[in-house]
Design a protein around this motif. Structure first.
Motif, short mmCIF file in Angstrom:
data_model
loop_
_atom_site.label_atom_id
_atom_site.label_comp_id
_atom_site.label_asym_id
_atom_site.label_seq_id
_atom_site.Cartn_x
_atom_site.Cartn_y
_atom_site.Cartn_z
N ALA A 197 0.48 6.15 -0.43
CA ALA A 197 1.44 5.05 -0.55
C ALA A 197 0.63 3.77 -0.50
N GLY A 198 0.89 2.91 -1.40
CA GLY A 198 0.12 1.68 -1.39
C GLY A 198 -1.09 1.75 -2.28
N TYR A 215 -10.60 1.75 0.54
CA TYR A 215 -10.77 0.62 1.47
C TYR A 215 -9.44 0.02 1.87
N MET A 216 -8.59 -0.16 0.89
CA MET A 216 -7.33 -0.81 1.18
C MET A 216 -6.41 0.08 2.02
N CYS A 234 -7.53 0.34 5.48
CA CYS A 234 -7.23 -0.90 6.20
C CYS A 234 -5.77 -0.91 6.63
N ILE A 235 -4.89 -0.47 5.74
CA ILE A 235 -3.48 -0.43 6.08
C ILE A 235 -3.24 0.51 7.25
N LEU A 236 -3.98 1.62 7.27
CA LEU A 236 -3.81 2.59 8.34
C LEU A 236 -4.47 2.15 9.64
N GLU A 296 4.14 10.98 2.48
CA GLU A 296 3.88 10.53 1.12
C GLU A 296 2.58 9.78 1.00
N HIS A 356 -2.90 1.22 -5.38
CA HIS A 356 -2.60 0.38 -6.53
C HIS A 356 -3.22 1.02 -7.76
N GLU A 407 -11.86 1.25 -4.19
CA GLU A 407 -11.11 0.08 -3.70
C GLU A 407 -9.84 0.50 -2.98
N ASP A 461 -4.22 0.12 -10.64
CA ASP A 461 -5.32 -0.50 -11.37
C ASP A 461 -6.63 -0.56 -10.59
N LEU A 462 -6.54 -0.38 -9.30
CA LEU A 462 -7.78 -0.42 -8.52
C LEU A 462 -8.48 0.94 -8.56
#
Lengths: 289, 258
Positions: free
Chosen positions: B102-103, B115-116, B119-121, B99, B105, B112, B107-108
Motif C-alpha cells: 500500500a502506498g 525506501y518510502m 519510512c511509512i512503516l 494489503e 507509487h 525508491e 512510477d517510482l
C-alpha cells in the motif's frame, strides 16, 4: 542541543503510550502531536518527492510546466490589464509588477488546492498504516515551493531584461515567504481534513480562491481601490503579504517591524488553529474514506 | 475504569466501533438532513463491548465470519482508527501486513518504493539503508529493483511489500490473510520468518479463515460474531465453535432448497 531536542521528543512519546489517535484532541496534546511529527519527519521528504514525481511524470514537458504556467499567465494578464485596460503600475513595468505578486499567489492558490485533495488522494495509505496524517497536506504545500523557486528564476531573468534588477532589500523575501508559508499551512491543514467529510469542499475552495484572487491587489495596485473599500484589503492577509513582496523586491523598502510582527502573529494563529482542527478531525479519517 | 497492568502489549477495554453508513456526503445532502433532525444516518456497530488483552510475545488468531469485525480490530490496533467507545492500548511498533505494498507509487522504482514504504512503516533512514540488501534478497528481486513498480507482476509487488513489512522490526505484527502470496518456496520462507518472529517474542495477531493455520501457529484464538467477542480460548475449542456456527448457517439454505 539537537540531542536535547531529541531527548525531549522521545520523552513526550513515552508519555503518549496510548492510542496515537486520541478521540478528543485537547490543547495539551499539542506536545505529543508535534513530537510524533518530528519523529516521522523523514516521511515528509518522501511524500514531497513522491508528489513531485507524480505531478510531472507523464507530461512531455515535465518540469518545464513549472515555468510555463506562471509565464503564460503573466503574458496573457499583462496583455489584458496593461495593454488593453492600461492599469497603472507605479512606475514599474507592468509584467514585473504583476509577476512579483503573481508568483506567490500561484503558490498560495495551488498549494491550497493540492492540499485539499492530499488526504483523499492517499486513501490507500491512510486506511492501512498509522502515521501522522498532517504529513500529507504539508508535503503537498512543500511541492509547490519547488514550483515557486523555478518561477523566481524566471522573475530574476525578466527583471534583468527590463533593466530593473531586484533591490537589495530582496533579501527579506525568505522571511516574508516563511510567514506566508505558515499562513498557507494553517489553511491547508483544516481544508484537507474537511474535504474528507464533505466532498464539495474542493469546489468551494476553487470558487473561494478565484474570488480571493480578485480581492487581492495582484493585478492592480492597492492605491486604485476607493477609500471606503480599503477595509476589505486591510483584513486580507494575502494583501499584506503581496504588498510586502512588492515593496522589498521592486521598491527597495524594508518591511516595517510592526507589519512583520502583525503578519507573523496572524500566520501563527492561523497555523495553530488549523493544526488543532486537523488533529481533532484526524481520528475519523479512516472511517470516512 | 482504566486498565491496570503494564505488562500487556495490546489491550482492548469495552471497545465499540460505530460507522455511519453515509448518505449525506455532500453539503447538499447533509444540510437538509440536519434541518429535518435526521442527523447523519444509521449507525452500524462493527464492534460492540469487546474486551481482551494480549501479552507480549503471544500469537493470537482471530476468526469469525466475514463482516464480524476482524479487520476492524486490526485497524484499531494499528492505530488507523480510533474506537467510538472504550479504550485501545497498543504499546510498541506495529507493522501491519494488511494489503501489502500500500502506498507503492507505480512510477517510482522498486528501490525508491522500498525506501518510502519502509519510512511509512516507521523505519529510520539509517535502518532502511542497513536492511535494504536483506529486503531485496528476501523478495528475490535483484533483477528488477531499479524498474518502476508498475512493471511488476502482482506476485512481485506483493513479495516486495511483504519483505519490507517483515524487515521493519515490528514489536506487534498484524497479519490479515496475506500469507498466501508467491509460490510454494516463497510461502515456506514466509512461514519460517513468522516462526522466527515468534521465537524473538514478537506479538503476532493473525486474521484468517484457515483453521489449519490457526491450530499450527496460534496459541490462542478469539472468535468474533456480529461485532462481539464470543470466545477466547485454544485454537481447537474455537475452531469447533466456528465450524458449528458455519453449520447453522448452511442448514437454512438447504431447507430452502428442498
Amino acid at each position: 542541543m539537537l540531542g536535547g531536542i531529541h531527548h525531549l521528543v522521545m520523552s513526550q512519546l513515552q508519555i503518549a503510550k496510548r492510542h496515537p489517535l486520541k478521540p478528543a484532541f485537547g490543547v495539551l496534546d499539542f506536545g505529543t502531536a508535534l513530537a510524533h511529527f518530528w519523529q516521522r519527519r523523514g516521511l515528509l521528504w518522501h511524500m514531497t518527492v513522491r508528489h513531485l514525481r507524480s505531478q510531472y511524470k507523464q507530461s512531455i514537458l515535465g518540469y518545464a510546466w513549472a515555468i510555463l504556467n506562471p509565464l503564460s499567465l503573466m503574458l496573457i494578464l499583462s496583455f489584458v490589464f496593461s495593454t488593453i485596460l492600461r492599469i497603472p503600475s507605479q512606475g514599474i513595468p507592468y509584467p514585473l509588477f504583476l509577476l512579483v505578486a503573481l508568483l506567490p499567489w500561484i503558490f498560495f492558490s495551488s498549494a491550497l488546492s493540492s492540499a485539499t485533495d492530499s488526504v483523499v488522494g492517499a486513501s490507500s495509505l491512510v486506511t492501512k498504516v498509522y502515521f501522522p496524517r498532517e504529513v500529507l497536506p504539508i508535503a503537498a504545500v512543500f511541492t509547490k515551493i519547488v514550483d515557486l523557486v523555478f518561477g523566481l528564476m524566471i522573475l530574476g531573468c525578466l527583471m534583468v531584461y527590463f533593466g530593473h534588477p531586484p533591490e537589495w532589500t530582496s533579501v527579506w523575501f525568505p522571511v516574508l515567504f516563511f510567514i506566508h508559508l505558515l499562513f498557507t499551512l494553517g489553511l491547508a491543514l483544516p481544508l484537507a481534513a474537511l474535504n474528507l467529510f464533505f466532498h464539495d469542499v474542493r469546489f468551494l475552495v476553487g470558487v473561494a480562491l478565484t474570488m480571493w484572487f480578485y480581492l487581492t491587489p495582484v493585478i492592480y495596485p492597492l492605491d486604485l481601490v476607493p477609500e471606503r473599500y480599503r477595509m476589505i484589503f486591510d483584513l486580507n492577509p494575502n494583501s499584506l503579504f503581496i504588498n510586502a513582496y512588492r515593496r522589498v523586491i521592486l521598491e527597495g523598502v524594508s518591511p516595517g517591524l510592526d507589519r512583520l510582527l502583525l503578519g507573523l502573529g496572524i500566520s501563527l494563529l492561523t497555523l495553530l488553529v488549523g493544526y488543532y482542527l486537523f488533529k481533532r478531525m484526524e481520528p475519523a479519517f479512516a472511517d470516512r474514506i | 475504569m482504566r486498565i491496570e497492568s503494564e505488562a500487556k502489549e495490546i489491550e482492548f477495554w469495552r471497545v465499540g466501533k460505530r460507522f455511519q453508513l453515509q448518505e449525506g456526503r455532500t453539503l447538499r445532502e447533509f444540510v437538509p438532513a440536519l434541518f429535518q433532525g435526521r442527523g447523519w444516518s444509521e449507525p452500524f456497530y462493527a464492534l460492540r463491548d469487546v474486551t481482551f488483552s494480549i501479552a507480549r510475545g503471544e500469537t493470537v488468531g482471530i476468526i469469525g465470519r466475514n463482516g464480524s469485525g476482524k479487520s476492524t480490530i486490526l485497524k484499531l490496533i494499528a492505530g488507523v482508527m480510533a474506537p467510538s467507545e472504550g479504550e485501545v492500548r497498543a504499546a510498541g511498533r506495529v507493522s501491519p501486513l494488511i494489503e501489502l505494498g500500500a502506498g507503492f507509487h507505480p512510477d517510482l522504482t522498486g528501490r525508491e518504493n522500498v525506501y518510502m514504504n519502509a519510512c511509512i512503516l516507521g523505519m529510520s533512514g539509517k535502518e532502511i539503508r542497513e536492511r535494504f540488501d536483506e529486503i531485496v534478497d528476501f523478495a528475490e528481486l535483484w533483477d528488477f529493483i531499479e524498474t518502476p513498480v508498475k512493471r511488476y507482476s502482482s506476485g512481485m509487488y506483493m513479495r516486495l511489500g511483504f519483505s519490507v513489512a517483515i524487515h521493519s522490526n515490528p514489536e506487534i505484527l498484524l497479519v490479515d490473510e496475506v500469507l498466501s502470496v508467491g509460490d510454494v518456496a516463497f510461502q515456506k520462507k514466509c512461514l519460517d520468518k513468522m516462526h522466527e518472529f515468534q521465537a524473538q517474542g514478537t506479538t503476532i495477531v493473525v486474521v484468517s479463515h484457515s483453521m489449519a493455520l490457526m491450530q499450527k501457529f496460534c496459541q490462542r484464538v478469539l472468535f468474533l460474531e456480529g461485532g462481539r467477542l464470543m470466545g477466547d480460548g485454544s485454537p481447537e475449542e474455537m475452531s469447533e465453535r466456528y465450524l458449528e456456527d458455519g453449520e447453522e448457517m448452511v442448514t437454512p439454505l438447504a431447507e430452502v432448497r428442498t
